[in-house]
Design an enzyme around this catalytic site. Structure first.
Site, mmCIF file in Angstrom:
data_model
loop_
_atom_site.group_PDB
_atom_site.id
_atom_site.type_symbol
_atom_site.label_atom_id
_atom_site.label_comp_id
_atom_site.label_asym_id
_atom_site.label_seq_id
_atom_site.Cartn_x
_atom_site.Cartn_y
_atom_site.Cartn_z
ATOM 1 N N TYR A 248 0.864 -1.181 0.000
ATOM 2 C CA TYR A 248 0.000 0.000 0.000
ATOM 3 C C TYR A 248 0.901 1.232 0.000
ATOM 4 O O TYR A 248 1.985 1.221 0.591
ATOM 5 C CB TYR A 248 -0.921 -0.035 1.232
ATOM 6 C CG TYR A 248 -1.820 1.166 1.361
ATOM 7 C CD1 TYR A 248 -2.599 1.589 0.290
ATOM 8 C CD2 TYR A 248 -1.895 1.864 2.557
ATOM 9 C CE1 TYR A 248 -3.416 2.695 0.411
ATOM 10 C CE2 TYR A 248 -2.715 2.966 2.692
ATOM 11 C CZ TYR A 248 -3.472 3.372 1.609
ATOM 12 O OH TYR A 248 -4.272 4.477 1.725
ATOM 13 N N TYR A 258 -3.890 5.519 8.307
ATOM 14 C CA TYR A 258 -3.276 4.203 8.116
ATOM 15 C C TYR A 258 -2.134 4.089 9.116
ATOM 16 O O TYR A 258 -0.967 4.206 8.768
ATOM 17 C CB TYR A 258 -2.777 4.058 6.685
ATOM 18 C CG TYR A 258 -2.556 2.618 6.234
ATOM 19 C CD1 TYR A 258 -3.629 1.806 5.912
ATOM 20 C CD2 TYR A 258 -1.273 2.088 6.132
ATOM 21 C CE1 TYR A 258 -3.439 0.499 5.486
ATOM 22 C CE2 TYR A 258 -1.069 0.785 5.702
ATOM 23 C CZ TYR A 258 -2.159 -0.003 5.386
ATOM 24 O OH TYR A 258 -1.962 -1.300 4.962
HETATM 25 N N1 LIG Z 1 -8.259 -2.787 0.751
HETATM 26 C C1 LIG Z 1 -7.376 -1.905 0.342
HETATM 27 O O1 LIG Z 1 -7.693 -0.760 0.037
HETATM 28 C C2 LIG Z 1 -5.925 -2.315 0.241
HETATM 29 C C3 LIG Z 1 -5.023 -1.376 -0.237
HETATM 30 C C4 LIG Z 1 -3.686 -1.742 -0.362
HETATM 31 C C5 LIG Z 1 -3.272 -3.005 -0.002
HETATM 32 N N2 LIG Z 1 -4.184 -3.888 0.482
HETATM 33 C C6 LIG Z 1 -3.666 -5.196 0.889
HETATM 34 O O2 LIG Z 1 -4.306 -6.235 0.209
HETATM 35 C C7 LIG Z 1 -4.191 -7.411 1.001
HETATM 36 C C8 LIG Z 1 -5.550 -8.044 1.113
HETATM 37 O O3 LIG Z 1 -6.386 -7.167 1.827
HETATM 38 P P1 LIG Z 1 -7.913 -6.925 1.440
HETATM 39 O O4 LIG Z 1 -8.077 -5.478 1.213
HETATM 40 O O5 LIG Z 1 -8.326 -7.862 0.385
HETATM 41 O O6 LIG Z 1 -8.649 -7.198 2.810
HETATM 42 P P2 LIG Z 1 -9.296 -8.526 3.382
HETATM 43 O O7 LIG Z 1 -9.696 -8.198 4.772
HETATM 44 O O8 LIG Z 1 -10.315 -9.049 2.471
HETATM 45 O O9 LIG Z 1 -8.077 -9.545 3.378
HETATM 46 C C9 LIG Z 1 -7.222 -9.720 4.457
HETATM 47 C C10 LIG Z 1 -7.319 -11.171 4.856
HETATM 48 O O10 LIG Z 1 -6.318 -11.442 5.816
HETATM 49 C C11 LIG Z 1 -6.846 -12.414 6.679
HETATM 50 N N3 LIG Z 1 -6.030 -12.461 7.890
HETATM 51 C C12 LIG Z 1 -5.879 -11.517 8.843
HETATM 52 N N4 LIG Z 1 -5.026 -11.954 9.778
HETATM 53 C C13 LIG Z 1 -4.620 -13.183 9.403
HETATM 54 C C14 LIG Z 1 -3.750 -14.146 9.962
HETATM 55 N N5 LIG Z 1 -3.121 -13.935 11.115
HETATM 56 N N6 LIG Z 1 -3.568 -15.318 9.305
HETATM 57 C C15 LIG Z 1 -4.195 -15.572 8.149
HETATM 58 N N7 LIG Z 1 -5.044 -14.696 7.560
HETATM 59 C C16 LIG Z 1 -5.245 -13.511 8.197
HETATM 60 C C17 LIG Z 1 -8.268 -11.955 6.923
HETATM 61 O O11 LIG Z 1 -9.083 -12.996 7.415
HETATM 62 C C18 LIG Z 1 -8.653 -11.537 5.520
HETATM 63 O O12 LIG Z 1 -9.218 -12.641 4.840
HETATM 64 C C19 LIG Z 1 -3.609 -6.981 2.344
HETATM 65 O O13 LIG Z 1 -2.222 -7.199 2.347
HETATM 66 C C20 LIG Z 1 -3.901 -5.501 2.344
HETATM 67 O O14 LIG Z 1 -3.048 -4.769 3.193
HETATM 68 C C21 LIG Z 1 -5.491 -3.582 0.605
#
Ligand SMILES: NC(=O)c1ccc[n+]([C@@H]2O[C@H](COP(=O)([O-])OP(=O)(O)OC[C@H]3O[C@@H](n4cnc5c(N)ncnc54)[C@H](O)[C@@H]3O)[C@@H](O)[C@H]2O)c1
Length: 304
Positions: A248, A258
């Protein structure tokens, strides 16, 4: 998320490109302007595209709009992907799983233990059937769902309060080491590892209000989890295998809201993913062969 992104997905035609080159898939997402820049490089093929996104469909939408109903014009048949961090049909992990499935890969997912029951139940009851649809009309098949808590490397690391927590009751073999052992027993090897998970308990707190415990928890769940997964999966990754993590923009710019160490966790994640390249040269020749081409090239299309 901006209003336009919330309202739906519009492909921005700017510079979508598909080209052949070796490498790996990387993604950089900006929450503020809702642009996703992705370079997806699977064995021999690279795709990059900028687009406006709806979170649950970004990659697949890009593929279907750019590449037509047949999906991404690469052939991942015979390849197996493990996507860590899928617990519903709304996250990037799900979208990436669909993209890989559309290209023919076999899909395994790792689901956070506390979210496992509801995810498996929803899957079984067909709640995700609509969003399982691939560009060719078939449904994505998730071959196996593994319970996973990527904060713990092996059973010895799990504290008593977690062991006895009712959200973990009924699940077993969910530490990273055990999950990889299960995958090896079930399937022997993987080709693609996707790290799509993050957790920062104090994410809403500004850095200077963040506790040490919260900061370290963010690093553990959001950064070291990648290191651990890669460490354990590498020995069962086929030659030419690929690994990705999602970062991110807060890793390099101050983004209000954040906090809790999450921006630092993303910076660490980027660095660690890059270091996979260096680590490769420190591995045994056998491991190097397993690792294949470079682990990560950061591509920041947002800066262009
Ligand atoms: N949503 C956004 O705007 C955004 C922006 C930039 C980066 N990201 C990144 O994308 C990736 C996916 O995030 P997302 O937005 O799809 O959100 P999301 O909440 O759908 O996905 C995160 C997942 O991580 C899982 N999780 C959390 N702790 C865990 C653990 N200890 N062990 C195993 N699983 C665990 C959660 O259950 C969830 O399914 C992350 O790395 C997030 O930081 C998201």
């Amino acid at each position: 998320m901006t209003a336009s992104a919330a309202a739906g997905v519009q492909m921005v035609a700017a510079r979508p490109c598909i080209s052949a080159s070796p490498g790996i898939l990387t993604a950089r997402v900006s929450r503020t302007d809702c642009m996703l820049s992705t370079t997806a490089t699977f064995p021999k093929i690279s795709c990059s595209w900028p687009l406006r996104f709806k979170r649950n469909d970004v990659v697949v939408r890009a593929i279907s709009e750019e590449c037509g109903p047949q999906g991404l014009p690469i052939d991942l048949r015979g390849k197996r992907a493990f996507i860590a961090g899928v617990a519903d049909d709304n996250g990037y992990g799900w979208a990436i799983a669909k993209a890989l499935a559309a290209a023919g890969a076999e899909i395994l997912v790792g689901t956070w233990v506390p979210a496992l029951n509801i995810f498996e139940t929803s899957l079984r009851r067909g709640k995700f059937d609509e969003s399982r649809k691939l560009p060719d009309g078939s449904l994505m098949d998730i071959v196996k769902v593994y319970p996973l808590d990527a904060v713990y490397d092996s059973p010895d690391d799990v504290p008593e309060d977690v062991k006895s927590n009712k959200r973990y009751a009924g699940a077993s073999n969910w530490t990273v080491k055990e999950v990889v052992e299960s995958v090896r027993n079930d399937f022997g090897s993987i080709d693609i590892l996707v790290h799509s998970l993050a957790n920062g308990p104090e994410v809403t707190k500004p850095l200077l209000e963040t506790s040490r415990r919260g900061y370290l928890a963010a690093i553990s769940a959001s950064s070291y989890s990648y290191v651990s997964l890669l460490q354990h999966f590498l020995p069962i990754m086929n030659p030419g295998g690929a690994s990705i993590s999602l970062t991110y923009i807060a890793s390099e710019r101050a983004i209000p809201g954040y906090g809790g160490g999450m921006s630092s966790a993303k910076a660490a994640l980027e660095s660690d993913t890059r270091l996979g390249e260096k680590a490769k040269s420190e591995l045994t020749p056998y491991q190097q062969a397993l690792l294949g081409a470079e682990l990560l090239r950061q591509l920041d299309l947002l800066r262009r």
